[in-house]
Scaffold this motif. Sequence first.
Motif, PDB file in Angstrom:
ATOM      1  N   LYS A   1      42.372  47.803 -46.007  1.00  0.00           N
ATOM      2  CA  LYS A   1      41.996  47.458 -45.402  1.00  0.00           C
ATOM      3  C   LYS A   1      42.045  45.836 -45.332  1.00  0.00           C
ATOM      4  N   LYS A   2      40.355  45.556 -46.579  1.00  0.00           N
ATOM      5  CA  LYS A   2      40.477  45.089 -46.407  1.00  0.00           C
ATOM      6  C   LYS A   2      41.309  43.602 -46.446  1.00  0.00           C
ATOM      7  N   MET A   3      42.597  44.173 -47.859  1.00  0.00           N
ATOM      8  CA  MET A   3      43.665  43.714 -48.705  1.00  0.00           C
ATOM      9  C   MET A   3      44.151  42.520 -47.020  1.00  0.00           C
ATOM     10  N   TYR A   4      44.924  43.296 -45.949  1.00  0.00           N
ATOM     11  CA  TYR A   4      45.475  43.566 -44.635  1.00  0.00           C
ATOM     12  C   TYR A   4      45.050  42.089 -44.140  1.00  0.00           C
ATOM     13  N   MET A   5      43.405  42.254 -44.683  1.00  0.00           N
ATOM     14  CA  MET A   5      42.710  40.928 -44.045  1.00  0.00           C
ATOM     15  C   MET A   5      42.154  40.243 -44.022  1.00  0.00           C
ATOM     16  N   LEU A   6      42.831  39.488 -45.461  1.00  0.00           N
ATOM     17  CA  LEU A   6      42.800  38.301 -46.475  1.00  0.00           C
ATOM     18  C   LEU A   6      44.602  37.849 -46.583  1.00  0.00           C
ATOM     19  N   PRO A   7      44.524  36.377 -46.812  1.00  0.00           N
ATOM     20  CA  PRO A   7      45.903  35.482 -47.061  1.00  0.00           C
ATOM     21  C   PRO A   7      46.856  36.159 -47.907  1.00  0.00           C
ATOM     22  N   MET A   8      46.311  37.011 -47.909  1.00  0.00           N
ATOM     23  CA  MET A   8      47.401  37.870 -49.693  1.00  0.00           C
ATOM     24  C   MET A   8      48.756  38.235 -48.771  1.00  0.00           C
TER      25      MET A   8
ATOM     26  N   LEU B  87      46.565  42.710 -37.914  1.00  0.00           N
ATOM     27  CA  LEU B  87      46.071  44.658 -38.311  1.00  0.00           C
ATOM     28  C   LEU B  87      47.233  45.056 -37.343  1.00  0.00           C
TER      29      LEU B  87
ATOM     30  N   ARG C 288      49.964  32.742 -39.820  1.00  0.00           N
ATOM     31  CA  ARG C 288      48.677  34.243 -40.712  1.00  0.00           C
ATOM     32  C   ARG C 288      48.334  34.114 -41.871  1.00  0.00           C
ATOM     33  N   LEU C 289      48.647  33.010 -42.590  1.00  0.00           N
ATOM     34  CA  LEU C 289      48.315  32.795 -44.061  1.00  0.00           C
ATOM     35  C   LEU C 289      47.186  31.933 -43.829  1.00  0.00           C
TER      36      LEU C 289
ATOM     37  N   LEU D   6      44.416  33.915 -42.019  1.00  0.00           N
ATOM     38  CA  LEU D   6      43.313  34.470 -42.698  1.00  0.00           C
ATOM     39  C   LEU D   6      42.725  33.599 -43.376  1.00  0.00           C
TER      40      LEU D   6
ATOM     41  N   SER E 294      35.170  48.190 -46.103  1.00  0.00           N
ATOM     42  CA  SER E 294      36.343  48.049 -47.515  1.00  0.00           C
ATOM     43  C   SER E 294      36.144  47.469 -49.457  1.00  0.00           C
TER      44      SER E 294
END
Lengths: 241, 254
Positions: free
Chosen positions: A87-94, B53, B72-73, B76, B87
């Motif tokens: 979930k954290k990964m989805y919230m990061l620019p990656m 999300l 998006r990027l 974020l 998390s």
Amino acid sequence: MRALVIELRKEKRTGVIPVLLAVGILGAAYAFVSFLIRKDTLLGLPLAPMDVLLTQLYGMIMILNLFGIVVAACMVFHLEFKGSAVKKMYMLPMSVPGMYLCKFLILTVTLFAAIALENLALMKIGQSCLPQGTFEMGTLLCFTAYSFFTSMPVLSFMVLISSRFENMWVPLGVGVAGFLSGMALASSAAAVLMVHPFIVMFKPAVAMSAQPDMLAVMFAQIETLLFLGLGLWMAKNLRYE
Amino acid sequence: MDYIIATEQLTKKYKNFTSVNHVSIHVRRGSIYGFLGPNGAGKSTTMKMLLGLTAPTKGRFTIDGKQFPGDRLKILREIGSFIEAPSFYANLTGRENLDVIRRILGLRKNTIEDALELVGLSEFGDRLAKKYSLGMKQRLGLAGALLGRPPILILDEPTNGLDPSGIHEIRNLVKSLPDLYDCTVLISSHMLSEIELMADDIGILNHGRLLFEGSLDDLRHSARQAGMSADNLEDVFLSIVEQDNAARKQRAKL
């Protein structure tokens, strides 16, 4: 490259890489011990020495590889779901598909290392135990590539399955079911059954010749790319809600 | 007015259930915006939409002038977030968890110590995250959000699971952030008493609808106008929600 380094750091203490390397070592040890004990029986079979070396030991080696792939694939995504790290990964620019691809690459390279270890053992056995002049390096290399390519659909499929289920028992169950159904159907001559990725992996183990079955190789490549493409698409489009 | 986050008729429907219903919020740059509402009001869903999300069914929003999904990027990269529960990678230590985030964000190494110090987790940084208490996991989640001191913070009930002194500490930290490094905070809670102590502006959400938006003084003012006592804002909040619930029941009967 940065994504790959991050992925390797994430896998610390999970055992993803050690499990496949251990499978490689175990497979190599099995080959040595088995050939040492059954040498006369094996060489007494009505097969060419290289066929004996490559096909008669591969059954157990393949099963070890298969379970190694299933376990490693389960673990590689379990680390994302445990603690809800994904979930954290989805919230990061990656790039989430990038993360998926890195996991796929890490498992592929590690599986290749495991297969290389096993085939190094076969090479040593071939050079020292086969009748003089019967060991063929080219045939061994060809079989190494063949066993690697036919193992890839299971890896690609298992990474896809484990990426979609938070509960690790689901991909593990799918892996066991794949193994059992694959084993039951592997000796069938029907080419259509090769759409089952586990059957493709079984092909070199049930053959009596070390010569690659090009149809199996073709199925293997198509399935590997298909499952990988599907996994990348899902990683991009079916996100956490 | 300079709004860093602005939503326009933001709506999220799940089959027959409307989780967020035409919500338009406006968060001023450099302010702390308290997002209030009972459990299930749609606070987390709104925040999830802001982070990409979950996709809005209708409506749109801008964050620092940028829009999803095209930016998006970029968006974020500017947001530190903490949604629902913390998390983390259970197999990594607190420090290693932050290092993963640091590498993704391309930040300097010293940002890890800075974030750990901000949330008071420095001495436990080398302990495996799976061995953390709930409060420590909460702090680790907050440290992840604060890493690199992002200009926008989206925090969903960050004090859940903390003991009273932890709540006090985190509340003071959140309150000090805009002065500390000029950031904007969007924080949710179901307790007005908590939000009252730190927010400049508030938005009250109930059953997906925005019932009130404005400053705390505006809320006091509208309470007085409605004939309620403005001394206890918790009661004001509860009566606003109850009035809305009663009106919903009335509408359902008709």
